[in-house]
Write a protein that holds these residues in place. Structure first.
Motif, PDB file in Angstrom:
ATOM      1  N   PRO A   1       0.808  -1.231   0.000  1.00  0.00           N
ATOM      2  CA  PRO A   1       0.000   0.000   0.000  1.00  0.00           C
ATOM      3  C   PRO A   1       0.835   1.272   0.000  1.00  0.00           C
ATOM      4  O   PRO A   1       0.314   2.351  -0.305  1.00  0.00           O
ATOM      5  CB  PRO A   1      -0.818  -0.123   1.283  1.00  0.00           C
ATOM      6  N   GLN A   2       2.119   1.163   0.319  1.00  0.00           N
ATOM      7  CA  GLN A   2       2.972   2.355   0.300  1.00  0.00           C
ATOM      8  C   GLN A   2       3.263   2.837  -1.110  1.00  0.00           C
ATOM      9  O   GLN A   2       3.721   3.974  -1.301  1.00  0.00           O
ATOM     10  CB  GLN A   2       4.290   2.079   1.043  1.00  0.00           C
ATOM     11  N   TRP A   3       2.998   1.991  -2.126  1.00  0.00           N
ATOM     12  CA  TRP A   3       3.273   2.344  -3.519  1.00  0.00           C
ATOM     13  C   TRP A   3       1.962   2.282  -4.300  1.00  0.00           C
ATOM     14  O   TRP A   3       1.491   1.205  -4.671  1.00  0.00           O
ATOM     15  CB  TRP A   3       4.304   1.398  -4.116  1.00  0.00           C
ATOM     16  N   LYS A   4       1.379   3.422  -4.539  1.00  0.00           N
ATOM     17  CA  LYS A   4       0.064   3.471  -5.186  1.00  0.00           C
ATOM     18  C   LYS A   4       0.125   3.115  -6.665  1.00  0.00           C
ATOM     19  O   LYS A   4      -0.851   2.609  -7.218  1.00  0.00           O
ATOM     20  CB  LYS A   4      -0.560   4.858  -5.016  1.00  0.00           C
ATOM     21  N   THR A   5       1.239   3.417  -7.315  1.00  0.00           N
ATOM     22  CA  THR A   5       1.371   3.158  -8.743  1.00  0.00           C
ATOM     23  C   THR A   5       2.741   2.567  -9.022  1.00  0.00           C
ATOM     24  O   THR A   5       3.647   2.602  -8.176  1.00  0.00           O
ATOM     25  CB  THR A   5       1.215   4.450  -9.572  1.00  0.00           C
ATOM     26  N   LEU A   6       2.910   2.065 -10.248  1.00  0.00           N
ATOM     27  CA  LEU A   6       4.215   1.523 -10.629  1.00  0.00           C
ATOM     28  C   LEU A   6       5.278   2.609 -10.712  1.00  0.00           C
ATOM     29  O   LEU A   6       6.469   2.324 -10.555  1.00  0.00           O
ATOM     30  CB  LEU A   6       4.110   0.786 -11.963  1.00  0.00           C
ATOM     31  N   ARG A   7       4.870   3.845 -10.920  1.00  0.00           N
ATOM     32  CA  ARG A   7       5.853   4.928 -10.853  1.00  0.00           C
ATOM     33  C   ARG A   7       6.487   4.966  -9.460  1.00  0.00           C
ATOM     34  O   ARG A   7       7.708   5.129  -9.332  1.00  0.00           O
ATOM     35  CB  ARG A   7       5.195   6.270 -11.171  1.00  0.00           C
ATOM     36  N   GLN A   8       5.694   4.810  -8.430  1.00  0.00           N
ATOM     37  CA  GLN A   8       6.224   4.844  -7.064  1.00  0.00           C
ATOM     38  C   GLN A   8       7.078   3.618  -6.770  1.00  0.00           C
ATOM     39  O   GLN A   8       8.060   3.705  -6.025  1.00  0.00           O
ATOM     40  CB  GLN A   8       5.080   4.978  -6.063  1.00  0.00           C
ATOM     41  N   VAL A   9       6.735   2.483  -7.358  1.00  0.00           N
ATOM     42  CA  VAL A   9       7.586   1.293  -7.226  1.00  0.00           C
ATOM     43  C   VAL A   9       8.953   1.566  -7.819  1.00  0.00           C
ATOM     44  O   VAL A   9       9.993   1.230  -7.235  1.00  0.00           O
ATOM     45  CB  VAL A   9       6.921   0.074  -7.901  1.00  0.00           C
ATOM     46  N   ILE A  10       8.960   2.189  -8.997  1.00  0.00           N
ATOM     47  CA  ILE A  10      10.225   2.509  -9.660  1.00  0.00           C
ATOM     48  C   ILE A  10      11.010   3.533  -8.855  1.00  0.00           C
ATOM     49  O   ILE A  10      12.232   3.419  -8.703  1.00  0.00           O
ATOM     50  CB  ILE A  10       9.946   2.993 -11.094  1.00  0.00           C
ATOM     51  N   GLU A  11      10.339   4.535  -8.326  1.00  0.00           N
ATOM     52  CA  GLU A  11      11.010   5.540  -7.496  1.00  0.00           C
ATOM     53  C   GLU A  11      11.711   4.898  -6.300  1.00  0.00           C
ATOM     54  O   GLU A  11      12.781   5.338  -5.874  1.00  0.00           O
ATOM     55  CB  GLU A  11      10.009   6.581  -7.001  1.00  0.00           C
ATOM     56  N   ALA A  12      11.093   3.846  -5.768  1.00  0.00           N
ATOM     57  CA  ALA A  12      11.653   3.148  -4.608  1.00  0.00           C
ATOM     58  C   ALA A  12      12.680   2.095  -5.000  1.00  0.00           C
ATOM     59  O   ALA A  12      13.203   1.386  -4.117  1.00  0.00           O
ATOM     60  CB  ALA A  12      10.524   2.501  -3.803  1.00  0.00           C
ATOM     61  N   ASP A  13      12.956   1.967  -6.299  1.00  0.00           N
ATOM     62  CA  ASP A  13      13.883   0.952  -6.796  1.00  0.00           C
ATOM     63  C   ASP A  13      13.461  -0.440  -6.314  1.00  0.00           C
ATOM     64  O   ASP A  13      14.277  -1.239  -5.860  1.00  0.00           O
ATOM     65  CB  ASP A  13      15.312   1.263  -6.340  1.00  0.00           C
ATOM     66  N   ALA A  14      12.170  -0.713  -6.434  1.00  0.00           N
ATOM     67  CA  ALA A  14      11.595  -1.918  -5.838  1.00  0.00           C
ATOM     68  C   ALA A  14      11.003  -2.880  -6.858  1.00  0.00           C
ATOM     69  O   ALA A  14      10.200  -3.750  -6.491  1.00  0.00           O
ATOM     70  CB  ALA A  14      10.527  -1.524  -4.815  1.00  0.00           C
TER      71      ALA A  14
END
Length: 284
Positions: free
Chosen positions: A30-43
């Motif tokens: 839930p901490q990553w709402k979109t795949l952009r946020q996943v990428i930002e987190a290097d996750a």
């Protein structure tokens, strides 16, 4: 394994792609709402590992494909990036020393298997099959020698264009490139693994099964590393930014007479190692 954004029952989700559906992973992170946020987190690696051994939560046909990064800060497109495309302009000029660029808005794209929209203002809806890269590591004035290390993933784009509207002004293509739902992106993100993945792969576009565009990325006038270096000279690239890297010759406007898209057509953009992006066409 690939990652996608999709919707079901009015809810936007992201997850991993399986043969018979998708595995929703966004509820687990839930901490990553979109795949952009996943990428930002290097996750990307973290979320893909979480999909291992799991069955699809949504079977094929029970969800709608959305554009993979629904909220990019920037979508920057490279124009006239193959030798034959430059020749199509018939202006007697050699390829320019620097690349042509323009901006597109996320709203101008739909996902895989959603029809492109032809507006009532013009029938000149055209196709342009392209490979798009998603930035994973941001930066400014990125050196060309290290530029490919800034890529997080690859996807496909049909950079749909309303041809007469790119000629509405003396020095402008923006309005012909940004009609709502005129282009497509997807179906998914393929994580970037290294230079061979983008260096010289085949890119094709078919309309109703007929091959219209066919070229290789190794023939680009401005290779992807050069694109990243040049663009980052004047603007800071951030994770989730998308660069649409250029289309080969063979768009509908270049036929005599032109062969624009009409309702009922099916356009398929395919690239080795990435997949196939497929869209129909409907009138607004």
């Amino acid at each position: 394994m690939k990652l996608a954004t999709f919707s079901s029952d009015g809810q936007m989700l992201w997850g991993a792609v399986a043969d018979d559906g998708v595995i929703a992973l966004s509820p687990d992170f839930p901490q990553w709402k979109t795949l952009r946020q996943v990428i930002e987190a290097d996750a990307l690696g973290t979320v893909l590992a979480a999909a291992e051994g799991r069955s699809p939560t949504h079977k094929n046909g029970a969800f709608r494909w959305e554009i993979p990064i629904p909220d990019p800060e920037k979508i920057i497109c490279v124009g006239v990036n193959f030798p034959d495309r430059n020749a199509e302009y018939k202006d007697g000029q050699e390829a320019p020393p620097n690349m042509s660029l323009f901006i597109r808005f996320p709203r101008s794209f739909v996902g895989h298997e959603t029809p492109l929209t032809r507006p009532p203002e013009t029938p000149q809806l055209d196709y342009e099959g392209e490979i798009a890269i998603v930035i994973g590591k941001g930066g400014r004035r990125i050196a060309e020698r290290s530029a490919l290390s800034h890529i997080a993933a690859l996807t496909l784009c049909n950079e749909g264009t309303l041809r007469d509207w790119v000629r509405h002004a003396k020095f402008n293509v923006t309005q012909g490139k940004n009609w709502d739902g005129s282009g497509a992106m997807g179906p998914w993100l393929v994580p970037y693994r290294g230079p061979d993945q983008i260096a010289d792969i085949q890119l094709q576009t078919r309309v109703n099964g007929e091959l219209r565009q066919d070229d290789r990325t190794g023939r680009m006038l401005f290779p992807v590393a050069r694109q990243i270096a040049y663009i980052s000279t004047f603007t800071t690239l951030v994770p989730g930014d998308i660069i649409v890297t250029g289309t080969p010759t063979g768009a509908g406007a270049r036929f005599d007479p032109p062969r624009y898209l009409i309702p009922g057509d099916t356009v398929e953009v395919a690239a080795q190692g990435i997949g196939v992006l497929r869209n129909g066409v409907v009138d607004e």
